[in-house]
Design a protein around this motif. Sequence first.
Motif, PDB file in Angstrom:
ATOM      1  N   LEU A 165       0.854  -1.178   0.000  1.00 21.00           N
ATOM      2  CA  LEU A 165       0.000   0.000   0.000  1.00 21.00           C
ATOM      3  C   LEU A 165       0.892   1.229   0.000  1.00 21.00           C
ATOM      4  O   LEU A 165       1.838   1.318   0.791  1.00 21.00           O
ATOM      5  N   TYR A 166       0.596   2.147  -0.891  1.00 24.74           N
ATOM      6  CA  TYR A 166       1.380   3.374  -1.039  1.00 24.74           C
ATOM      7  C   TYR A 166       0.489   4.584  -0.812  1.00 24.74           C
ATOM      8  O   TYR A 166      -0.686   4.578  -1.170  1.00 24.74           O
ATOM      9  N   LEU A 167       1.055   5.633  -0.239  1.00 23.24           N
ATOM     10  CA  LEU A 167       0.425   6.944  -0.163  1.00 23.24           C
ATOM     11  C   LEU A 167       1.333   7.889  -0.926  1.00 23.24           C
ATOM     12  O   LEU A 167       2.475   8.125  -0.528  1.00 23.24           O
ATOM     13  N   ASP A 168       0.819   8.404  -2.049  1.00 22.10           N
ATOM     14  CA  ASP A 168       1.607   9.286  -2.919  1.00 22.10           C
ATOM     15  C   ASP A 168       2.982   8.688  -3.219  1.00 22.10           C
ATOM     16  O   ASP A 168       4.013   9.339  -3.082  1.00 22.10           O
ATOM     17  N   GLU A 169       2.995   7.412  -3.591  1.00 22.02           N
ATOM     18  CA  GLU A 169       4.195   6.664  -4.004  1.00 22.02           C
ATOM     19  C   GLU A 169       5.176   6.362  -2.868  1.00 22.02           C
ATOM     20  O   GLU A 169       6.281   5.890  -3.109  1.00 22.02           O
ATOM     21  N   ILE A 170       4.787   6.623  -1.617  1.00 24.49           N
ATOM     22  CA  ILE A 170       5.600   6.210  -0.470  1.00 24.49           C
ATOM     23  C   ILE A 170       4.948   4.966   0.132  1.00 24.49           C
ATOM     24  O   ILE A 170       3.763   4.999   0.493  1.00 24.49           O
ATOM     25  N   GLU A 171       5.707   3.879   0.216  1.00 21.92           N
ATOM     26  CA  GLU A 171       5.143   2.643   0.754  1.00 21.92           C
ATOM     27  C   GLU A 171       4.820   2.817   2.233  1.00 21.92           C
ATOM     28  O   GLU A 171       5.665   3.226   3.032  1.00 21.92           O
ATOM     29  N   ILE A 172       3.573   2.527   2.600  1.00 20.57           N
ATOM     30  CA  ILE A 172       3.154   2.669   3.994  1.00 20.57           C
ATOM     31  C   ILE A 172       2.804   1.328   4.641  1.00 20.57           C
ATOM     32  O   ILE A 172       2.675   1.243   5.848  1.00 20.57           O
ATOM     33  N   LYS A 173       2.650   0.277   3.798  1.00 25.40           N
ATOM     34  CA  LYS A 173       2.375  -1.045   4.363  1.00 25.40           C
ATOM     35  C   LYS A 173       2.702  -2.108   3.335  1.00 25.40           C
ATOM     36  O   LYS A 173       2.510  -1.914   2.143  1.00 25.40           O
ATOM     37  N   SER A 174       3.192  -3.243   3.834  1.00 27.35           N
ATOM     38  CA  SER A 174       3.445  -4.400   2.991  1.00 27.35           C
ATOM     39  C   SER A 174       3.052  -5.640   3.780  1.00 27.35           C
ATOM     40  O   SER A 174       3.242  -5.691   4.997  1.00 27.35           O
ATOM     41  N   SER A 175       2.460  -6.621   3.088  1.00 32.72           N
ATOM     42  CA  SER A 175       2.050  -7.835   3.770  1.00 32.72           C
ATOM     43  C   SER A 175       2.080  -9.012   2.805  1.00 32.72           C
ATOM     44  O   SER A 175       1.801  -8.862   1.616  1.00 32.72           O
ATOM     45  N   ASN A 176       2.401 -10.186   3.336  1.00 28.06           N
ATOM     46  CA  ASN A 176       2.311 -11.391   2.515  1.00 28.06           C
ATOM     47  C   ASN A 176       1.102 -12.236   2.909  1.00 28.06           C
ATOM     48  O   ASN A 176       1.056 -13.429   2.646  1.00 28.06           O
ATOM     49  N   PHE A 177       0.102 -11.581   3.535  1.00 27.36           N
ATOM     50  CA  PHE A 177      -1.160 -12.220   3.874  1.00 27.36           C
ATOM     51  C   PHE A 177      -2.283 -11.621   3.021  1.00 27.36           C
ATOM     52  O   PHE A 177      -2.437 -10.391   2.951  1.00 27.36           O
ATOM     53  N   GLN A 178      -3.058 -12.479   2.394  1.00 29.54           N
ATOM     54  CA  GLN A 178      -4.173 -12.016   1.573  1.00 29.54           C
ATOM     55  C   GLN A 178      -5.273 -11.414   2.452  1.00 29.54           C
ATOM     56  O   GLN A 178      -5.432 -11.801   3.606  1.00 29.54           O
ATOM     57  N   VAL A 179      -6.012 -10.484   1.879  1.00 30.73           N
ATOM     58  CA  VAL A 179      -7.203  -9.940   2.542  1.00 30.73           C
ATOM     59  C   VAL A 179      -8.357  -9.992   1.558  1.00 30.73           C
ATOM     60  O   VAL A 179      -8.178  -9.838   0.357  1.00 30.73           O
ATOM     61  N   ASP A 180      -9.556 -10.225   2.088  1.00 25.27           N
ATOM     62  CA  ASP A 180     -10.742 -10.318   1.251  1.00 25.27           C
ATOM     63  C   ASP A 180     -11.837  -9.441   1.843  1.00 25.27           C
ATOM     64  O   ASP A 180     -12.531  -9.835   2.769  1.00 25.27           O
ATOM     65  N   ASN A 181     -11.925  -8.235   1.323  1.00 21.95           N
ATOM     66  CA  ASN A 181     -12.890  -7.236   1.795  1.00 21.95           C
ATOM     67  C   ASN A 181     -12.704  -6.975   3.288  1.00 21.95           C
ATOM     68  O   ASN A 181     -13.646  -7.024   4.062  1.00 21.95           O
ATOM     69  N   SER A 182     -11.466  -6.688   3.660  1.00 18.97           N
ATOM     70  CA  SER A 182     -11.103  -6.482   5.056  1.00 18.97           C
ATOM     71  C   SER A 182     -10.319  -5.180   5.225  1.00 18.97           C
ATOM     72  O   SER A 182      -9.916  -4.540   4.267  1.00 18.97           O
ATOM     73  N   PHE A 183     -10.063  -4.858   6.476  1.00 16.65           N
ATOM     74  CA  PHE A 183      -9.293  -3.669   6.839  1.00 16.65           C
ATOM     75  C   PHE A 183      -7.868  -3.777   6.311  1.00 16.65           C
ATOM     76  O   PHE A 183      -7.232  -4.821   6.411  1.00 16.65           O
ATOM     77  N   LEU A 184      -7.362  -2.662   5.761  1.00 14.24           N
ATOM     78  CA  LEU A 184      -5.980  -2.593   5.276  1.00 14.24           C
ATOM     79  C   LEU A 184      -5.118  -1.648   6.110  1.00 14.24           C
ATOM     80  O   LEU A 184      -3.993  -1.977   6.472  1.00 14.24           O
ATOM     81  N   TYR A 185      -5.660  -0.448   6.396  1.00 13.68           N
ATOM     82  CA  TYR A 185      -4.808   0.591   6.995  1.00 13.68           C
ATOM     83  C   TYR A 185      -5.700   1.740   7.451  1.00 13.68           C
ATOM     84  O   TYR A 185      -6.780   1.951   6.910  1.00 13.68           O
ATOM     85  N   ASP A 186      -5.232   2.494   8.454  1.00 12.88           N
ATOM     86  CA  ASP A 186      -5.916   3.746   8.790  1.00 12.88           C
ATOM     87  C   ASP A 186      -4.880   4.842   9.008  1.00 12.88           C
ATOM     88  O   ASP A 186      -3.726   4.567   9.325  1.00 12.88           O
ATOM     89  N   ILE A 187      -5.317   6.062   8.791  1.00  8.97           N
ATOM     90  CA  ILE A 187      -4.424   7.216   8.935  1.00  8.97           C
ATOM     91  C   ILE A 187      -5.232   8.395   9.481  1.00  8.97           C
ATOM     92  O   ILE A 187      -6.367   8.631   9.065  1.00  8.97           O
ATOM     93  N   ASP A 188      -4.648   9.099  10.437  1.00  9.40           N
ATOM     94  CA  ASP A 188      -5.262  10.291  11.008  1.00  9.40           C
ATOM     95  C   ASP A 188      -5.379  11.354   9.921  1.00  9.40           C
ATOM     96  O   ASP A 188      -4.398  11.630   9.220  1.00  9.40           O
ATOM     97  N   THR A 189      -6.549  11.950   9.776  1.00  5.51           N
ATOM     98  CA  THR A 189      -6.735  12.967   8.732  1.00  5.51           C
ATOM     99  C   THR A 189      -5.800  14.156   8.924  1.00  5.51           C
ATOM    100  O   THR A 189      -5.444  14.822   7.957  1.00  5.51           O
ATOM    101  N   LYS A 190      -5.364  14.420  10.166  1.00  5.45           N
ATOM    102  CA  LYS A 190      -4.442  15.535  10.419  1.00  5.45           C
ATOM    103  C   LYS A 190      -3.052  15.263   9.851  1.00  5.45           C
ATOM    104  O   LYS A 190      -2.268  16.187   9.657  1.00  5.45           O
TER     105      LYS A 190
END
Length: 198
Positions: free
Chosen positions: A145-170
Amino acid sequence: SRGPVIWRDENGNEKAILKPDVVAPGVSICAAQYDNWYDSLHCLDEKHISISGTSMATPHVTGAAALLKEKNPDWTPEEIKATLKGTSVDLGLSPIEQGTGRINVVESVKLNGKMPIAFIYSVNDGSKINLFGIAKADGFEYYKLYLDEIEIKSSNFQVDNSFLYDIDTKKMKDGRNTFRLEVKSFDGRISEDFAILD
């Protein structure tokens, strides 16, 4: 028909998904005429007219999906969509203008095996952005997962319509923030999807 598509759920949270997923030919398409509609726009003969718009692009995508389903009757809609997106031609436009690009029917039908599935959407609860999605594949290797081309998360576990990441709007920058989900299978195939927040 530029995206993203934004709406509020039953709890008042703002949800967003990227649209379009792909684009298709839709300008000056010669098609069968209904009754006497657009009588001044004939092409080919007096029973066909040349018109433009999503009404002309949509049948191209529908036909491509039908060809894929005929070739691969056991494929799910998600797998067909992933193949259309994964074999599309990048037109060099923003994802909110082209999705992953223009469909390439020949390449999608020639493909042996399945593309990884990448789908991401956001939920804004007012204080943070929650990202949910699908990241799976036959022979799944990873998702990033990238935010503006900066990698913010990597995982070798599959997800199926599940939570990926959260970020404070500030912590998000003013203006456009682009999240990109990349999913790779061990055979080297990569699919991606975007969540774009302004």
